[in-house]
Scaffold this active site. Structure first.
Site, mmCIF file in Angstrom:
data_model
loop_
_atom_site.group_PDB
_atom_site.id
_atom_site.type_symbol
_atom_site.label_atom_id
_atom_site.label_comp_id
_atom_site.label_asym_id
_atom_site.label_seq_id
_atom_site.Cartn_x
_atom_site.Cartn_y
_atom_site.Cartn_z
ATOM 1 C CE LYS A 95 -31.478 -13.143 -40.686
ATOM 2 N NZ LYS A 95 -31.616 -13.747 -42.096
ATOM 3 C CD GLU A 117 -38.357 -10.086 -44.849
ATOM 4 O OE1 GLU A 117 -38.453 -8.927 -45.411
ATOM 5 O OE2 GLU A 117 -37.306 -10.863 -45.087
ATOM 6 C CB SER A 384 -26.249 -17.936 -38.342
ATOM 7 O OG SER A 384 -27.111 -18.813 -37.991
HETATM 8 C C1 LIG Z 1 -29.841 -17.130 -36.398
HETATM 9 C C2 LIG Z 1 -30.253 -17.249 -37.795
HETATM 10 N N1 LIG Z 1 -29.648 -17.947 -38.745
HETATM 11 C C3 LIG Z 1 -30.014 -18.223 -40.122
HETATM 12 C C4 LIG Z 1 -30.967 -17.586 -40.534
HETATM 13 C C5 LIG Z 1 -31.456 -17.479 -42.016
HETATM 14 O O1 LIG Z 1 -31.234 -16.570 -42.644
HETATM 15 P P1 LIG Z 1 -30.030 -16.406 -43.747
HETATM 16 O O2 LIG Z 1 -30.063 -17.842 -44.679
HETATM 17 O O3 LIG Z 1 -30.450 -15.093 -44.550
HETATM 18 O O4 LIG Z 1 -28.937 -16.266 -42.933
HETATM 19 C C6 LIG Z 1 -32.010 -16.834 -39.418
HETATM 20 C C7 LIG Z 1 -33.123 -16.208 -40.005
HETATM 21 O O5 LIG Z 1 -33.984 -15.393 -39.521
HETATM 22 C C8 LIG Z 1 -31.438 -16.412 -38.355
HETATM 23 O O6 LIG Z 1 -32.045 -15.941 -37.385
#
Ligand SMILES: Cc1ncc(COP(=O)(O)O)c(C=O)c1O
Length: 400
Positions: A95, A117, A384
């Site tokens: 993020k 949010e 992620s």
């Molecule tokens: C570590 C992590 N991965 C994935 C996501 C999902 O978001 P996005 O689909 O936008 O990557 C989040 C959302 O809070 C997250 O914290």
């Protein structure tokens, strides 16, 4: 030469095929167009490019490495699994990549408050961090259910100096937090900016957030090529709104031999009403200022969705994902809460890496797929985020 043509994407009105756009009142359209103009201006400026590149390298710690999960691959048999370590970024997830971009844009536009949010709290922490760095007040709206579940991130946001607004309406989760933050934003859209936490919302946010996140795929493509002398056979990422997935997929879209797989939460099961599998079971509709796949109830209102991962329980999805699904370029699969917990524990115990519950969905899919492939084949998983925020919750759930 790819059989697909992905440029330019989106078109000038913010459409990816039939998806996206600006489904908002005219006065808000003017404000969104101003944001788009400012973004198109700033992204061309060498000073901005230099500042962002410097922050990526020296603040976030980019490039994030790619790690070969040897023990996990050996244990499963079949394909080799690699992890793109976005969990190692400052603040613990992908993020921060777009939050720095959004905070710099807010400063450039002279905005007085950044509003957003958050679901899992990762976007909230990343944005509060970026706003502290840039020196702009920040207000985060978060569902009460998520506040209780993601305590470490709640505390961090407060320490970082942002105003945290608990949201108790509806299911008190991500969609309600978006509604609440949007209402606050509408009080003064000329002076405030809504820093959307994913590739969702009205144009230009799906484009802008994607552009800032595309560093993930750009790095990965080069790193993988260098390390393995070829591209991965499969690239996978979890999909909530879709920012980490599109950030990873963008660099590979024209590589037809690279299979792209987005993984959505099947929650308690696709046959129950406790899931958040928007692409798998939703249909084209409208939500939060855009056209995309949406999970709806019979009366046309968004379904109260569920996932063990707070960052994935959103009834909409990015318009570019909706387009890529229809085109057949990305395949969307699911992983259940139980599979996610299993992946969370397995990666922790076999590789010493505690993944976020969101990312664990992509790990779960890779664990399911690897045994069906050969040892010459490779799966690259976008890890992620890290699971520190989820540790207490998982320990309690599993009675550890
Ligand atoms: C570590 C992590 N991965 C994935 C996501 C999902 O978001 P996005 O689909 O936008 O990557 C989040 C959302 O809070 C997250 O914290």
């Amino acid at each position: 030469m790819s059989k697909f043509d992905f440029s330019p994407m989106p078109d000038v009105n913010g459409y990816f095929g039939e998806y996206g756009g600006q489904i908002i009142p005219p006065e808000l359209k003017t404000v969104m167009d101003e944001i788009n103009t400012a973004y198109e201006e700033i992204r061309q400026k060498p000073e901005f490019q230099q500042e962002l590149a410097d922050l990526f390298a020296n603040y976030v710690g980019r490039p994030s490495p790619i790690f070969f999960a040897r023990r996990l691959s050996e244990q499963l048999g079949g394909a080799r699994i690699f992890l793109k370590r976005e969990d190692l970024n400052h603040t613990g997830a992908h993020k921060i990549n777009h939050c720095l971009g959004e905070a710099l844009l807010a400063k450039y536009m002279g905005k007085t408050k950044v509003i957003a949010e958050t679901g899992a709290g990762q976007h909230g922490v990343a944005l509060a961090t970026a706003c502290a760095l840039v020196g702009i007040p920040c207000e985060i709206h978060m569902g009460q259910v998520d506040i209780e579940k993601e305590h470490p991130n709640v505390v961090k946001m407060k320490i970082l100096g942002c105003t945290l607004v608990p949201v108790t309406r509806g299911t008190a989760t991500l969609k309600d937090a978006v509604d609440s933050a949007f209402e606050e934003y509408l009080k003064d859209p000329n002076n405030f900016i809504y820093a959307i936490g994913s590739v969702v919302g009205p144009h230009p946010f799906p484009k802008m957030v994607r552009d800032f996140q595309s560093i993930i795929g750009t790095e990965s493509r080069q790193q993988f090529q260098q390390g393995e002398g070829k591209l991965p056979d499969y690239v996978t990422a979890c999909v909530g709104g879709g920012s980490n997935a599109i950030g990873m997929f963008t660099a590979f879209l024209n590589d037809d031999d690279v299979n792209l797989v987005g993984v959505e939460p099947a929650g308690h099961g696709l046959e129950t009403d406790k899931h958040s599998a928007t692409m798998t079971l939703g249909k084209p509709s409208e939500i939060h200022g855009m056209k995309c796949y949406v999970l709806e109830q019979e009366d046309g209102t968004p379904m109260p969705v569920h996932s063990i991962a707070s960052g994935l329980d959103y009834p909409g999805v990015g318009p570019q994902h909706s387009y890529l699904k229809d085109l057949g370029r990305v395949q969307y699969e699911t992983a259940s809460d139980d599979e996610c917990l299993n992946a969370f524990m397995t990666l922790s115990r076999v590789e010493g890496i505690i993944p976020a519950l969101e990312s664990s969905h992509a790990v779960a899919w890779a664990m399911r797929k690897a045994p069906t492939l050969s040892a010459e084949q490779c799966i690259l998983v976008n890890l992620s985020g890290r699971g520190d925020k989820d540790a207490d919750y998982v320990a309690q759930k599993l009675g550890l």
